[in-house]
Design a protein around this motif. Sequence first.
Motif, PDB file in Angstrom:
ATOM      1  N   GLN A  52      37.034 -23.779 -16.393  1.00 13.82           N
ATOM      2  CA  GLN A  52      36.823 -22.329 -16.411  1.00 13.82           C
ATOM      3  C   GLN A  52      38.078 -21.638 -15.921  1.00 13.82           C
ATOM      4  OE1 GLN A  52      33.567 -20.756 -14.167  1.00 13.82           O
ATOM      5  NE2 GLN A  52      32.076 -21.166 -15.778  1.00 13.82           N
ATOM      6  N   LEU A  53      38.495 -20.620 -16.648  1.00 12.99           N
ATOM      7  CA  LEU A  53      39.613 -19.790 -16.173  1.00 12.99           C
ATOM      8  C   LEU A  53      39.003 -18.646 -15.386  1.00 12.99           C
ATOM      9  CD1 LEU A  53      42.397 -19.079 -18.826  1.00 12.99           C
ATOM     10  CD2 LEU A  53      42.613 -20.282 -16.671  1.00 12.99           C
ATOM     11  N   LYS A  54      39.293 -18.592 -14.110  1.00 12.29           N
ATOM     12  CA  LYS A  54      38.719 -17.533 -13.280  1.00 12.29           C
ATOM     13  C   LYS A  54      39.780 -16.492 -12.982  1.00 12.29           C
ATOM     14  CE  LYS A  54      35.063 -19.184 -10.517  1.00 12.29           C
ATOM     15  NZ  LYS A  54      34.533 -20.144  -9.530  1.00 12.29           N
ATOM     16  N   ILE A  55      39.402 -15.233 -13.162  1.00 15.10           N
ATOM     17  CA  ILE A  55      40.319 -14.136 -12.865  1.00 15.10           C
ATOM     18  C   ILE A  55      40.536 -14.077 -11.348  1.00 15.10           C
ATOM     19  CG2 ILE A  55      40.573 -11.623 -12.909  1.00 15.10           C
ATOM     20  CD1 ILE A  55      38.648 -11.765 -15.434  1.00 15.10           C
ATOM     21  N   VAL A  56      41.792 -13.994 -10.949  1.00 18.02           N
ATOM     22  CA  VAL A  56      42.085 -13.832  -9.517  1.00 18.02           C
ATOM     23  C   VAL A  56      41.824 -12.362  -9.162  1.00 18.02           C
ATOM     24  CG1 VAL A  56      43.875 -13.929  -7.732  1.00 18.02           C
ATOM     25  CG2 VAL A  56      43.794 -15.694  -9.522  1.00 18.02           C
ATOM     26  N   PRO A  57      40.885 -12.084  -8.246  1.00 19.45           N
ATOM     27  CA  PRO A  57      40.531 -10.689  -7.944  1.00 19.45           C
ATOM     28  C   PRO A  57      41.753  -9.836  -7.610  1.00 19.45           C
ATOM     29  CG  PRO A  57      39.057 -12.204  -6.807  1.00 19.45           C
ATOM     30  CD  PRO A  57      40.139 -13.041  -7.419  1.00 19.45           C
ATOM     31  N   ARG A  58      41.720  -8.607  -8.107  1.00 17.41           N
ATOM     32  CA  ARG A  58      42.761  -7.597  -7.853  1.00 17.41           C
ATOM     33  C   ARG A  58      44.166  -8.002  -8.305  1.00 17.41           C
ATOM     34  NH1 ARG A  58      39.394  -7.566  -3.808  1.00 17.41           N
ATOM     35  NH2 ARG A  58      40.632  -8.845  -2.411  1.00 17.41           N
ATOM     36  N   SER A  59      44.245  -8.962  -9.247  1.00 13.99           N
ATOM     37  CA  SER A  59      45.582  -9.355  -9.713  1.00 13.99           C
ATOM     38  C   SER A  59      45.969  -8.593 -10.986  1.00 13.99           C
ATOM     39  CB  SER A  59      45.631 -10.861  -9.989  1.00 13.99           C
ATOM     40  OG  SER A  59      44.788 -11.182 -11.094  1.00 13.99           O
ATOM     41  N   GLY A  60      45.011  -7.876 -11.567  1.00 14.91           N
ATOM     42  CA  GLY A  60      45.258  -7.243 -12.859  1.00 14.91           C
ATOM     43  C   GLY A  60      46.147  -6.013 -12.764  1.00 14.91           C
ATOM     44  N   LEU A  61      47.024  -5.875 -13.745  1.00 14.72           N
ATOM     45  CA  LEU A  61      47.899  -4.690 -13.843  1.00 14.72           C
ATOM     46  C   LEU A  61      47.820  -4.145 -15.265  1.00 14.72           C
ATOM     47  CD1 LEU A  61      51.062  -6.156 -12.060  1.00 14.72           C
ATOM     48  CD2 LEU A  61      49.536  -4.419 -11.098  1.00 14.72           C
ATOM     49  N   GLY A  62      48.192  -2.864 -15.412  1.00 12.88           N
ATOM     50  CA  GLY A  62      48.229  -2.268 -16.756  1.00 12.88           C
ATOM     51  C   GLY A  62      46.858  -2.315 -17.413  1.00 12.88           C
ATOM     52  N   VAL A  63      46.816  -2.660 -18.709  1.00 10.94           N
ATOM     53  CA  VAL A  63      45.541  -2.642 -19.436  1.00 10.94           C
ATOM     54  C   VAL A  63      44.613  -3.771 -18.992  1.00 10.94           C
ATOM     55  CG1 VAL A  63      46.546  -1.501 -21.461  1.00 10.94           C
ATOM     56  CG2 VAL A  63      46.445  -4.002 -21.394  1.00 10.94           C
ATOM     57  N   LEU A  64      45.097  -4.687 -18.148  1.00 11.89           N
ATOM     58  CA  LEU A  64      44.240  -5.770 -17.638  1.00 11.89           C
ATOM     59  C   LEU A  64      43.788  -5.507 -16.193  1.00 11.89           C
ATOM     60  CD1 LEU A  64      45.951  -8.991 -19.101  1.00 11.89           C
ATOM     61  CD2 LEU A  64      43.990  -7.744 -19.985  1.00 11.89           C
ATOM     62  N   ARG A  65      43.830  -4.228 -15.786  1.00  8.44           N
ATOM     63  CA  ARG A  65      43.388  -3.901 -14.418  1.00  8.44           C
ATOM     64  C   ARG A  65      41.926  -4.271 -14.185  1.00  8.44           C
ATOM     65  NH1 ARG A  65      45.535   2.244 -13.289  1.00  8.44           N
ATOM     66  NH2 ARG A  65      47.736   1.797 -12.920  1.00  8.44           N
ATOM     67  N   GLU A  66      41.088  -4.135 -15.192  1.00  2.00           N
ATOM     68  CA  GLU A  66      39.663  -4.456 -15.036  1.00  2.00           C
ATOM     69  C   GLU A  66      39.439  -5.935 -15.331  1.00  2.00           C
ATOM     70  OE1 GLU A  66      37.559  -2.168 -13.947  1.00  2.00           O
ATOM     71  OE2 GLU A  66      39.246  -0.793 -13.884  1.00  2.00           O
ATOM     72  N   PRO A  67      38.316  -6.562 -15.017  1.00  2.00           N
ATOM     73  CA  PRO A  67      37.290  -6.022 -14.141  1.00  2.00           C
ATOM     74  C   PRO A  67      37.741  -6.113 -12.688  1.00  2.00           C
ATOM     75  CG  PRO A  67      36.713  -8.253 -14.808  1.00  2.00           C
ATOM     76  CD  PRO A  67      37.999  -7.901 -15.501  1.00  2.00           C
ATOM     77  N   LYS A  68      37.398  -5.089 -11.924  1.00  2.00           N
ATOM     78  CA  LYS A  68      37.900  -5.020 -10.554  1.00  2.00           C
ATOM     79  C   LYS A  68      37.354  -6.138  -9.665  1.00  2.00           C
ATOM     80  CE  LYS A  68      39.364  -0.285 -10.065  1.00  2.00           C
ATOM     81  NZ  LYS A  68      39.322   0.085 -11.474  1.00  2.00           N
ATOM     82  N   LEU A  69      36.191  -6.696 -10.038  1.00  2.00           N
ATOM     83  CA  LEU A  69      35.544  -7.653  -9.141  1.00  2.00           C
ATOM     84  C   LEU A  69      35.917  -9.105  -9.432  1.00  2.00           C
ATOM     85  CD1 LEU A  69      32.097  -5.894  -9.352  1.00  2.00           C
ATOM     86  CD2 LEU A  69      33.761  -5.707  -7.516  1.00  2.00           C
ATOM     87  N   GLY A  70      36.922  -9.326 -10.252  1.00  2.00           N
ATOM     88  CA  GLY A  70      37.237 -10.715 -10.618  1.00  2.00           C
ATOM     89  C   GLY A  70      36.180 -11.205 -11.584  1.00  2.00           C
ATOM     90  N   GLY A  71      35.924 -12.507 -11.614  1.00  2.00           N
ATOM     91  CA  GLY A  71      34.932 -13.023 -12.551  1.00  2.00           C
ATOM     92  C   GLY A  71      35.559 -14.083 -13.428  1.00  2.00           C
ATOM     93  N   LEU A 113      44.563   7.024 -23.747  1.00  2.00           N
ATOM     94  CA  LEU A 113      45.455   7.645 -22.763  1.00  2.00           C
ATOM     95  C   LEU A 113      45.360   6.950 -21.403  1.00  2.00           C
ATOM     96  CD1 LEU A 113      45.017  11.453 -23.575  1.00  2.00           C
ATOM     97  CD2 LEU A 113      46.958   9.999 -24.143  1.00  2.00           C
ATOM     98  N   ALA A 114      44.174   6.436 -21.069  1.00  2.00           N
ATOM     99  CA  ALA A 114      44.020   5.702 -19.801  1.00  2.00           C
ATOM    100  C   ALA A 114      44.835   4.405 -19.864  1.00  2.00           C
ATOM    101  CB  ALA A 114      42.541   5.401 -19.545  1.00  2.00           C
ATOM    102  N   ASP A 115      44.830   3.744 -21.027  1.00  2.00           N
ATOM    103  CA  ASP A 115      45.629   2.517 -21.196  1.00  2.00           C
ATOM    104  C   ASP A 115      47.127   2.823 -21.123  1.00  2.00           C
ATOM    105  OD1 ASP A 115      43.483   0.857 -21.350  1.00  2.00           O
ATOM    106  OD2 ASP A 115      43.506   0.601 -23.527  1.00  2.00           O
ATOM    107  N   VAL A 116      47.529   3.927 -21.747  1.00  2.00           N
ATOM    108  CA  VAL A 116      48.944   4.324 -21.702  1.00  2.00           C
ATOM    109  C   VAL A 116      49.362   4.543 -20.246  1.00  2.00           C
ATOM    110  CG1 VAL A 116      50.599   6.160 -22.275  1.00  2.00           C
ATOM    111  CG2 VAL A 116      48.992   5.371 -24.011  1.00  2.00           C
ATOM    112  N   ARG A 117      48.517   5.267 -19.501  1.00  2.00           N
ATOM    113  CA  ARG A 117      48.847   5.579 -18.103  1.00  2.00           C
ATOM    114  C   ARG A 117      48.895   4.301 -17.262  1.00  2.00           C
ATOM    115  NH1 ARG A 117      48.797  10.109 -14.872  1.00  2.00           N
ATOM    116  NH2 ARG A 117      48.085  11.371 -16.619  1.00  2.00           N
ATOM    117  N   ALA A 118      47.912   3.415 -17.450  1.00  2.00           N
ATOM    118  CA  ALA A 118      47.870   2.178 -16.653  1.00  2.00           C
ATOM    119  C   ALA A 118      49.122   1.339 -16.911  1.00  2.00           C
ATOM    120  CB  ALA A 118      46.614   1.381 -16.998  1.00  2.00           C
ATOM    121  N   SER A 119      49.522   1.229 -18.185  1.00  2.00           N
ATOM    122  CA  SER A 119      50.701   0.392 -18.475  1.00  2.00           C
ATOM    123  C   SER A 119      51.987   1.085 -18.011  1.00  2.00           C
ATOM    124  CB  SER A 119      50.762   0.011 -19.957  1.00  2.00           C
ATOM    125  OG  SER A 119      50.620   1.125 -20.780  1.00  2.00           O
ATOM    126  N   PHE A 120      52.016   2.414 -18.066  1.00  2.00           N
ATOM    127  CA  PHE A 120      53.193   3.159 -17.591  1.00  2.00           C
ATOM    128  C   PHE A 120      53.321   3.032 -16.062  1.00  2.00           C
ATOM    129  CE2 PHE A 120      54.691   7.326 -15.865  1.00  2.00           C
ATOM    130  CZ  PHE A 120      56.026   7.213 -16.238  1.00  2.00           C
TER     131      PHE A 120
END
Length: 391
Positions: A247-266, A178-185
């Motif tokens: 290395q593919l580095k996550i751009v911090p705070r760029s995630g949306l929907g089910v890819l919102r995490e990890p919040k700290l990048g990495g 349900l958290a994934d449904v809400r994030a993607s919605f």
Amino acid sequence: MHFPTHEQKQALLEQVMRLADQRLPAAGAKEARAFIGQYYDQVDPEDLASRNPEDLYGAALAHLGFARQFASGTPKLRVYNPRAEEHGWTSPHTVIEIVNDDMPFLVDSITMEVNRQGYTLHLLIHPLLNTKRDAEGMLQSFAATGEGKQESLIHVEVDREIDAARLKDIGSGIQAALADVRASFEDWQAMRGKMEEVSRELEAPPPFLRNEMTAEVHAFLVWAANHHFTFLGYRDYELAYVNGEDQLKIVPRSGLGVLREPKLGGVSQSFAELPPQLRALAREAHVLVLTKANARSTVHRPGYLDYIGVKRFDAAGKVVGERRFVGLYTSSAYHADPREVPLLRQRVARVVERAGFRPYSHMYKNLLTVLQEYPRDELFQIDEDTLLETA
């Protein structure tokens, strides 16, 4: 075989409502009658035929009691085995009760999670109710359609489970889905906006990308954003060279929907685990990557997530990152004629041309049929030579 009728269902519900009249004060009985009518409105007569009025009354009132207090923004959920002395009704099944803000894909995603955990679903009741609540989230009244806030009440019955740890797993699994449904919605509009932004960039690409393929990729992204792709997640990556390795580095705070995490990048773990020859593809100057993600969908329908990656280049034409969309192609994408789908239309046209059959001959028509019925997921990823050979 005799199937129960709508009239028999109404007669049964009338008995259930009479219990409300007998047991509750007038105002409570009026509310309960209206609620019971709505609660069972969409349920098939045969799903209720074997139930006794006591248990139907108890189930509805248990859910009504559970829904009295609800704060929008996070689902409320409980998993239990109803016992007459404690809950006022009994069931041979384990029961899951949910109160949630209404949004798409709730039922599909809950069903999927229950099945994933190995349970058979015996009954699903899903009334949509318009509610008016006070500032504390206490239910004041049920409103007419179009007024108040729309909420989903979902009652699910699965095989009886008595192991406390497994009951906890059912609850936490559904909570996560349900958290994934809400994030993607909640992020759907933003994700679609990202794809429109990326496709706008490709309308006027830099000189080294100005070619027929880039134009086709642009057309594909426009097509996908136009209700052919259900966006479930988005994330931005930077391609960096660290200790002699990409290395593919996550751009911090760029995630949306089910890819919102990890919040700290990495660092992208899935990328680090790829074999070197696949990691080398990240540097290749192809604009688009279409594949299946290595994670299964928790939203809408089962199967591995579809992955659309669009690379970012620097001024010198070197790959410096990727915009990644994950989701599922919609049913209209699966039913579209591949001769009208960007990227596929070129592949199909070249295969038909290379096969060399006389236009509109029997073999030509057979080949088109094979290509039209070819599994769509494979068609997006297959190369031309393999497609020609297989078809």
